[in-house]
Design a protein around this motif. Structure first.
Motif, mmCIF file in Angstrom:
data_model
loop_
_atom_site.group_PDB
_atom_site.id
_atom_site.type_symbol
_atom_site.label_atom_id
_atom_site.label_comp_id
_atom_site.label_asym_id
_atom_site.label_seq_id
_atom_site.Cartn_x
_atom_site.Cartn_y
_atom_site.Cartn_z
ATOM 1 N N TRP A 70 0.157 24.067 -8.829
ATOM 2 C CA TRP A 70 -0.541 23.984 -7.545
ATOM 3 C C TRP A 70 -1.502 22.803 -7.505
ATOM 4 O O TRP A 70 -1.643 22.144 -6.468
ATOM 5 C CB TRP A 70 -1.261 25.291 -7.231
ATOM 6 N N LEU A 71 -2.165 22.519 -8.619
ATOM 7 C CA LEU A 71 -3.052 21.351 -8.657
ATOM 8 C C LEU A 71 -2.268 20.062 -8.454
ATOM 9 O O LEU A 71 -2.711 19.164 -7.728
ATOM 10 C CB LEU A 71 -3.828 21.316 -9.968
ATOM 11 N N ALA A 72 -1.108 19.961 -9.066
ATOM 12 C CA ALA A 72 -0.268 18.777 -8.886
ATOM 13 C C ALA A 72 0.237 18.691 -7.444
ATOM 14 O O ALA A 72 0.318 17.591 -6.875
ATOM 15 C CB ALA A 72 0.900 18.799 -9.871
ATOM 16 N N LEU A 73 0.555 19.826 -6.833
ATOM 17 C CA LEU A 73 1.003 19.814 -5.435
ATOM 18 C C LEU A 73 -0.124 19.410 -4.488
ATOM 19 O O LEU A 73 0.117 18.735 -3.481
ATOM 20 C CB LEU A 73 1.578 21.181 -5.044
ATOM 21 N N ILE A 74 -1.347 19.794 -4.823
ATOM 22 C CA ILE A 74 -2.494 19.362 -4.014
ATOM 23 C C ILE A 74 -2.637 17.839 -4.111
ATOM 24 O O ILE A 74 -2.835 17.157 -3.107
ATOM 25 C CB ILE A 74 -3.783 20.078 -4.455
ATOM 26 N N ASN A 75 -2.525 17.310 -5.326
ATOM 27 C CA ASN A 75 -2.594 15.853 -5.492
ATOM 28 C C ASN A 75 -1.446 15.161 -4.770
ATOM 29 O O ASN A 75 -1.628 14.075 -4.202
ATOM 30 C CB ASN A 75 -2.604 15.473 -6.967
ATOM 31 N N TYR A 76 -0.272 15.772 -4.779
ATOM 32 C CA TYR A 76 0.872 15.238 -4.041
ATOM 33 C C TYR A 76 0.546 15.172 -2.545
ATOM 34 O O TYR A 76 0.760 14.145 -1.899
ATOM 35 C CB TYR A 76 2.101 16.112 -4.292
ATOM 36 N N ALA A 77 0.002 16.257 -2.030
ATOM 37 C CA ALA A 77 -0.311 16.320 -0.598
ATOM 38 C C ALA A 77 -1.432 15.357 -0.221
ATOM 39 O O ALA A 77 -1.476 14.872 0.911
ATOM 40 C CB ALA A 77 -0.693 17.750 -0.213
ATOM 41 N N MET A 78 -2.313 15.064 -1.146
ATOM 42 C CA MET A 78 -3.459 14.195 -0.861
ATOM 43 C C MET A 78 -3.245 12.759 -1.326
ATOM 44 O O MET A 78 -4.175 11.952 -1.316
ATOM 45 C CB MET A 78 -4.710 14.767 -1.528
ATOM 46 N N ARG A 82 0.839 -1.198 0.000
ATOM 47 C CA ARG A 82 0.000 0.000 0.000
ATOM 48 C C ARG A 82 0.875 1.249 0.000
ATOM 49 O O ARG A 82 0.640 2.187 -0.764
ATOM 50 C CB ARG A 82 -0.922 -0.017 1.220
ATOM 51 N N GLN A 83 1.902 1.246 0.847
ATOM 52 C CA GLN A 83 2.749 2.431 0.973
ATOM 53 C C GLN A 83 3.579 2.687 -0.282
ATOM 54 O O GLN A 83 3.737 3.834 -0.696
ATOM 55 C CB GLN A 83 3.665 2.316 2.193
ATOM 56 N N SER A 84 4.086 1.646 -0.930
ATOM 57 C CA SER A 84 4.874 1.861 -2.145
ATOM 58 C C SER A 84 3.996 2.387 -3.279
ATOM 59 O O SER A 84 4.435 3.204 -4.091
ATOM 60 C CB SER A 84 5.607 0.581 -2.568
ATOM 61 N N TYR A 85 2.737 1.935 -3.320
ATOM 62 C CA TYR A 85 1.788 2.425 -4.317
ATOM 63 C C TYR A 85 1.506 3.915 -4.095
ATOM 64 O O TYR A 85 1.565 4.725 -5.030
ATOM 65 C CB TYR A 85 0.503 1.594 -4.231
ATOM 66 N N VAL A 86 1.231 4.288 -2.853
ATOM 67 C CA VAL A 86 0.971 5.689 -2.519
ATOM 68 C C VAL A 86 2.204 6.539 -2.822
ATOM 69 O O VAL A 86 2.108 7.616 -3.429
ATOM 70 C CB VAL A 86 0.544 5.832 -1.043
ATOM 71 N N ASN A 87 3.381 6.059 -2.429
ATOM 72 C CA ASN A 87 4.615 6.815 -2.654
ATOM 73 C C ASN A 87 4.906 7.018 -4.132
ATOM 74 O O ASN A 87 5.364 8.091 -4.536
ATOM 75 C CB ASN A 87 5.800 6.122 -1.994
ATOM 76 N N ARG A 88 4.660 5.979 -4.949
ATOM 77 C CA ARG A 88 4.905 6.113 -6.389
ATOM 78 C C ARG A 88 4.031 7.206 -6.988
ATOM 79 O O ARG A 88 4.488 8.036 -7.777
ATOM 80 C CB ARG A 88 4.671 4.775 -7.102
ATOM 81 N N TRP A 89 2.747 7.244 -6.595
ATOM 82 C CA TRP A 89 1.859 8.282 -7.119
ATOM 83 C C TRP A 89 2.211 9.663 -6.571
ATOM 84 O O TRP A 89 2.122 10.664 -7.295
ATOM 85 C CB TRP A 89 0.401 7.930 -6.843
ATOM 86 N N ALA A 90 2.626 9.737 -5.319
ATOM 87 C CA ALA A 90 3.050 11.030 -4.763
ATOM 88 C C ALA A 90 4.252 11.555 -5.544
ATOM 89 O O ALA A 90 4.290 12.738 -5.924
ATOM 90 C CB ALA A 90 3.381 10.887 -3.284
ATOM 91 N N ASP A 91 5.232 10.687 -5.805
ATOM 92 C CA ASP A 91 6.401 11.091 -6.594
ATOM 93 C C ASP A 91 5.997 11.542 -7.992
ATOM 94 O O ASP A 91 6.527 12.519 -8.517
ATOM 95 C CB ASP A 91 7.403 9.940 -6.703
ATOM 96 N N HIS A 92 5.062 10.836 -8.580
ATOM 97 C CA HIS A 92 4.565 11.192 -9.910
ATOM 98 C C HIS A 92 3.999 12.617 -9.915
ATOM 99 O O HIS A 92 4.324 13.420 -10.795
ATOM 100 C CB HIS A 92 3.500 10.171 -10.325
ATOM 101 N N HIS A 93 3.168 12.932 -8.930
ATOM 102 C CA HIS A 93 2.572 14.270 -8.868
ATOM 103 C C HIS A 93 3.617 15.345 -8.559
ATOM 104 O O HIS A 93 3.505 16.470 -9.055
ATOM 105 C CB HIS A 93 1.436 14.307 -7.850
ATOM 106 N N LEU A 94 4.630 14.998 -7.789
ATOM 107 C CA LEU A 94 5.695 15.960 -7.514
ATOM 108 C C LEU A 94 6.474 16.267 -8.791
ATOM 109 O O LEU A 94 6.797 17.432 -9.068
ATOM 110 C CB LEU A 94 6.624 15.423 -6.424
ATOM 111 N N HIS A 95 6.741 15.264 -9.606
ATOM 112 C CA HIS A 95 7.437 15.495 -10.881
ATOM 113 C C HIS A 95 6.589 16.348 -11.823
ATOM 114 O O HIS A 95 7.112 17.213 -12.521
ATOM 115 C CB HIS A 95 7.799 14.165 -11.550
ATOM 116 N N ILE A 96 5.293 16.098 -11.828
ATOM 117 C CA ILE A 96 4.396 16.917 -12.654
ATOM 118 C C ILE A 96 4.427 18.372 -12.177
ATOM 119 O O ILE A 96 4.496 19.302 -12.990
ATOM 120 C CB ILE A 96 2.960 16.361 -12.623
ATOM 121 N N ALA A 97 4.398 18.576 -10.875
ATOM 122 C CA ALA A 97 4.447 19.940 -10.324
ATOM 123 C C ALA A 97 5.744 20.630 -10.721
ATOM 124 O O ALA A 97 5.731 21.810 -11.117
ATOM 125 C CB ALA A 97 4.312 19.903 -8.801
ATOM 126 N N GLU A 98 6.850 19.913 -10.639
ATOM 127 C CA GLU A 98 8.138 20.496 -11.022
ATOM 128 C C GLU A 98 8.158 20.872 -12.501
ATOM 129 O O GLU A 98 8.684 21.926 -12.869
ATOM 130 C CB GLU A 98 9.274 19.520 -10.702
#
Length: 67
Positions: A38-46, A10-26
């Motif tokens: 900002w939308l990508a950062l919101i998805n990262y945070a959530m 569960r945690q690796s799945y969540v982390n992979r998507w969080a990293d994905h959204h952080l790269h999109i934000a960058e």
């Protein structure tokens, strides 16, 4: 949304998507598109709520269908 990989936890799945959204934000920051950043950062945070709930849902379906 994708189905969780079989080797994921569960945690690796969540982390992979969080990293994905952080790269999109960058990437959007680099392009100067602050709204999308900002939308990508919101998805990262959530990510825990969004993808953790998705993982739980898929896990419940798997248990229901495979007993």
């Amino acid at each position: 949304m994708t189905v969780p990989y079989l080797a994921d936890t569960r945690q690796s799945y969540v982390n992979r998507w969080a990293d994905h959204h952080l790269h999109i934000a960058e990437a959007h920051y680099g392009l100067g598109n602050e709204t999308s950043m900002w939308l990508a950062l919101i998805n990262y945070a959530m990510a825990e709520e969004i993808y953790g709930e998705h993982w739980d849902y898929v896990s419940r379906l798997k248990e229901k269908n495979h007993g």
